[in-house]
Design a protein around this motif. Structure first.
Motif, PDB file in Angstrom:
ATOM      1  N   UNK A  40       0.929  -1.002   0.067  1.00  0.00           N
ATOM      2  CA  UNK A  40       0.015  -0.122  -0.036  1.00  0.00           C
ATOM      3  C   UNK A  40       0.798   1.239  -0.155  1.00  0.00           C
ATOM      4  N   UNK A  41       1.819   1.352   0.851  1.00  0.00           N
ATOM      5  CA  UNK A  41       2.822   2.417   0.876  1.00  0.00           C
ATOM      6  C   UNK A  41       3.544   2.620  -0.296  1.00  0.00           C
ATOM      7  N   UNK A  42       3.838   1.599  -1.157  1.00  0.00           N
ATOM      8  CA  UNK A  42       4.373   1.887  -2.613  1.00  0.00           C
ATOM      9  C   UNK A  42       3.601   2.277  -3.572  1.00  0.00           C
ATOM     10  N   UNK A  43       2.359   1.696  -3.386  1.00  0.00           N
ATOM     11  CA  UNK A  43       1.404   2.404  -4.398  1.00  0.00           C
ATOM     12  C   UNK A  43       0.886   3.705  -4.230  1.00  0.00           C
ATOM     13  N   UNK A  44       0.898   4.025  -2.925  1.00  0.00           N
ATOM     14  CA  UNK A  44       0.667   5.352  -2.426  1.00  0.00           C
ATOM     15  C   UNK A  44       1.761   6.442  -3.095  1.00  0.00           C
ATOM     16  N   UNK A  45       2.977   6.002  -2.687  1.00  0.00           N
ATOM     17  CA  UNK A  45       3.849   6.779  -3.139  1.00  0.00           C
ATOM     18  C   UNK A  45       4.082   7.067  -4.733  1.00  0.00           C
ATOM     19  N   UNK A  46       3.605   5.883  -5.669  1.00  0.00           N
ATOM     20  CA  UNK A  46       3.640   5.917  -6.994  1.00  0.00           C
ATOM     21  C   UNK A  46       2.502   6.756  -7.404  1.00  0.00           C
ATOM     22  N   UNK A  47       1.576   6.803  -6.763  1.00  0.00           N
ATOM     23  CA  UNK A  47       0.431   7.568  -6.851  1.00  0.00           C
ATOM     24  C   UNK A  47       0.821   9.037  -6.786  1.00  0.00           C
ATOM     25  N   UNK A  48       1.115   9.415  -5.823  1.00  0.00           N
ATOM     26  CA  UNK A  48       1.776  10.735  -5.252  1.00  0.00           C
ATOM     27  C   UNK A  48       2.786  11.132  -6.536  1.00  0.00           C
ATOM     28  N   UNK A  49       3.467  10.523  -6.999  1.00  0.00           N
ATOM     29  CA  UNK A  49       4.533  10.861  -7.900  1.00  0.00           C
ATOM     30  C   UNK A  49       3.847  10.972  -9.241  1.00  0.00           C
ATOM     31  N   UNK A  50       2.840  10.464  -9.536  1.00  0.00           N
ATOM     32  CA  UNK A  50       2.093  10.644 -10.893  1.00  0.00           C
ATOM     33  C   UNK A  50       1.337  11.881 -10.645  1.00  0.00           C
ATOM     34  N   UNK A  51       0.779  12.166  -9.696  1.00  0.00           N
ATOM     35  CA  UNK A  51      -0.141  13.259  -9.372  1.00  0.00           C
ATOM     36  C   UNK A  51       0.972  14.503  -9.410  1.00  0.00           C
ATOM     37  N   UNK A  52       1.994  14.524  -8.800  1.00  0.00           N
ATOM     38  CA  UNK A  52       2.872  15.663  -8.898  1.00  0.00           C
ATOM     39  C   UNK A  52       3.182  15.931 -10.313  1.00  0.00           C
TER      40      UNK A  52
END
Length: 63
Positions: A40-52
């Protein structure tokens, strides 16, 4: 350790959604929970990177 213990199939260290959990011990369930939290932490980090990246692109095109 006996020979019988060595012949037992090893349980996977990954988790498949919807799999049967009834045969797992409390320790194995805790391990699975840890794996899922890491994922979950890995997915959230990737999501934040894409959102940025999206925010940066939106900012560029709004100027």
């Amino acid at each position: 350790m006996s020979i019988i213990d060595d012949e037992r199939p090893k349980k996977p260290t990954t988790h498949e959604l919807g799999c049967d959990l009834s045969m797992l011990s409390v320790d194995e369930l805790e391990s699975r929970i840890g794996l899922l939290r890491q994922e979950i932490a890995r997915i959230e980090a990737e999501k934040e990177k894409k959102a940025a990246g999206r925010r940066a692109a939106d900012s560029l095109f709004r100027s």
